[in-house]
Design an enzyme around this catalytic site. Sequence first.
Site, PDB file in Angstrom:
ATOM      1  N   ASP A   6       0.859  -1.176   0.000  1.00 37.63           N
ATOM      2  CA  ASP A   6       0.000   0.000   0.000  1.00 37.63           C
ATOM      3  C   ASP A   6       0.903   1.237   0.000  1.00 37.63           C
ATOM      4  O   ASP A   6       2.092   1.150   0.284  1.00 37.63           O
ATOM      5  CB  ASP A   6      -0.891  -0.047   1.249  1.00 37.63           C
ATOM      6  CG  ASP A   6      -1.848   1.117   1.301  1.00 37.63           C
ATOM      7  OD1 ASP A   6      -2.358   1.505   0.244  1.00 37.63           O
ATOM      8  OD2 ASP A   6      -2.088   1.641   2.400  1.00 37.63           O
TER       9      ASP A   6
ATOM     10  N   ASP B 143      -1.611  -1.215   5.868  1.00 46.12           N
ATOM     11  CA  ASP B 143      -1.925  -0.696   7.204  1.00 46.12           C
ATOM     12  C   ASP B 143      -3.394  -0.455   7.468  1.00 46.12           C
ATOM     13  O   ASP B 143      -3.783  -0.200   8.607  1.00 46.12           O
ATOM     14  CB  ASP B 143      -1.176   0.619   7.438  1.00 46.12           C
ATOM     15  CG  ASP B 143      -1.774   1.767   6.635  1.00 46.12           C
ATOM     16  OD1 ASP B 143      -2.243   1.513   5.503  1.00 46.12           O
ATOM     17  OD2 ASP B 143      -1.779   2.913   7.125  1.00 46.12           O
TER      18      ASP B 143
ATOM     19  N   ASP C 235      -6.902  -3.173   3.756  1.00 44.66           N
ATOM     20  CA  ASP C 235      -5.790  -4.053   3.389  1.00 44.66           C
ATOM     21  C   ASP C 235      -5.918  -5.440   4.008  1.00 44.66           C
ATOM     22  O   ASP C 235      -5.158  -6.353   3.665  1.00 44.66           O
ATOM     23  CB  ASP C 235      -4.446  -3.441   3.837  1.00 44.66           C
ATOM     24  CG  ASP C 235      -4.105  -2.166   3.077  1.00 44.66           C
ATOM     25  OD1 ASP C 235      -4.490  -2.069   1.900  1.00 44.66           O
ATOM     26  OD2 ASP C 235      -3.474  -1.276   3.659  1.00 44.66           O
TER      27      ASP C 235
END
Length: 756
Positions: free
Chosen positions: A450, A647, A651
Amino acid sequence: MNHEEMDCCSTDKNGHMDHKNMKNCDMDHMQHDDKNNMHHDMSNMKHDHEEHMHHDMDMGGMDHNHEHMHHDMDMSHMHHGSGHMDHMDMGNMNHDHGHMMNHGGHMMDMGDLKKKFWISLILTIPIILMSPMMGMKLPFQLTFSGSDFIVLILGSILFFYCSTPFFNGAKGEMKNKKPEMMSLITLGISVAYIYSIYAVVANDILHVTPMVNDFFWELSTLIVIMLLGHWIEMNSVMNAGSAINKLSKLLPDNAHLISDNQTKDVSTSELSVGDNILIQAGEKIPADGTIYDGATSVNESLVTGESRSVNKKSDDSVIGGSVNGDGTIKVKISGTGNSGYLSKVMNMVQEAQSAKSKTENLANQVASYLFYAALIVAIIAFVSWSFIKGISFSIPVTVTVLIIACPHALGLAVPLIVSRTTSIAATNGLLIRNKTSLEKINDIKYALMDKTGTLTEGKFQVNGYDSLDNNYAKAEILKIAASVEQNSNHPLATGIMEAAKQKELSLSDVNNDNQITGYGMKGTINNHEFLIVSAAYLDANNIQYDENVTKQYLEKGNSLSYVVENNKVIGFVAEGDSIKSGSKDMIQYLQSQGITPVMLTGDNESAANKVASLLGITEVKAKLLPEDKQKNVTNYQKDGKVMFIGDGINDAPSLTQSDMGIAIGSGTDIAVDSADVVLVNSNPLDVVSLVKLAKESHTKMIQNLWWGAGYNIIALPLAAGVLSFAGIMLDPMVGAIIMSISTVIVALNALTLKIK
């Protein structure tokens, strides 16, 4: 802050950023004027026109590509009717944190395992004192009349009570037609127990000569060691239900149902699609739906992974599990707990966990080979010696083969490494939740990650500001901007307020402060009206400004807020989301290890590409929904093992789906509970330590597995009598000594593990 490493193009929902000279930014898709009828691409929801809407690029991962992700359309992926979603009972999603699946697929209770271990340890002590090791009587051992029967009773308790985890596991393995560690243990202890009963009967009842050796010593020590190994392993393995448990708790227990213009409290589970509900300030939103009355701001960390308020008004959509701000709203339900977005995330996590639980670890693979090897060698030995010397000779030889194959050292080979790895990891800011994932480190081909909060800090900071008018000092520009913005909760406004606080600036009273729809804010200070707006406002109103002055900030990916008085730009404030200091070194290390970094983000392409170029990432996937990330993980897994670093709650499915999920410690609880490894200090550079530790741990595991089972390559054939023609046949006592030495070596080898 290092201004040279700013996160780029972090587009905001409202239009506060100057894109005129921004590279790779398409203004046609970034304007946020009402007439463009554009919507946010992550939350996919229009913003309240009475709130702060002045930044036309996305704010660090809140992802607002307005054509791609209109909530009412693209949320078809997340916005489920009950007919398109497997019903899930939110209340039944909680898993017992004291349980773990064993190798055979049966639940193992931590408390029960510990109790069995202590009981077996207590019972093993007298057995060791009264029973010889493969016929070899040790100096400290003692025997007396009836001692064999005491050993038999103690051994029976061990076999029938303390060994149940192994029997259950073996049953599952056999049902799956895949014998592994549990089957090997069960085979060893069963042969040892049955033959030992025969030995007691032969020696103490029938009084046969020569005496028959019993194997209670091997039986008891194997059970104790294996229970200890599983205890160590359970302490190191992630509880698969914790992420689901946290997700289920996001929904409130009760909701305010509106019926016949009356409001009554009902259980959230009673809500249905089409119901109208009242959501008061500060309450959790119980279901997906559309606002039909009222305005508020909503914390949508469920979607963005960041605790930022998103403005909502009539006709905007809200997601169950997010938190209402300070407004009271009425919502028409479009998806309940069973059919809403949260349920979909839970489904994805659960499916990924289910698939991952089938992963076979190294110890099981070796145990499987050893099981078949021992069985085949034992059968050959039994048949061969039965023909050559008869049953009375072949049975002890066969039993010796199977006992020597008992995985004492093998049972500790991996747990000891896991324990040592976990300890070292903890001192280096790493929390290992799933040891099996580390065993795949040498096979990892891709590192998917990410952007916001993972590679970047995830919060906006003022990186520069200046006056463009001689009548105002530099500090006054920041003071004016902060004063006008002081009643706004917008992320850029928050950044400006924080900068003013750090500079200890005393804010001025502001009157008539209002939002300029799509462009920014305005307010009156000491009878002077000031505007805090984006470049789009300047262009739309033909207000001239020197673009070269702000060019350096734009090229670094900053969002610019211009301060305007009497249609003249008197200054600006530049803000950006900085790249974490360790991100670039992490990327370079992964590349040096042959691991390809890939950025997966819900952010717009311009922002993603800017950050990627600064970090040296060549593969970028932007404008992704949570399920899109998981799909990308699955697609990359077709070409090799995948590591995922993230995080946010969004996710969680990807972290679980990946072969090695790594969560940033400062992220959400759901992400942390879905991961195999947690970076406690939220430092990307810790990924380097993790990979180094995992590689060294993997090497030590391989070494231990050889020490724990490799000796059987020689010991089994010798015990079977393959060299008996030359007068060489492995004595059971020698086999016992080799077995003990291998266990000691395994323990010592584990202690030498360290990060190189």
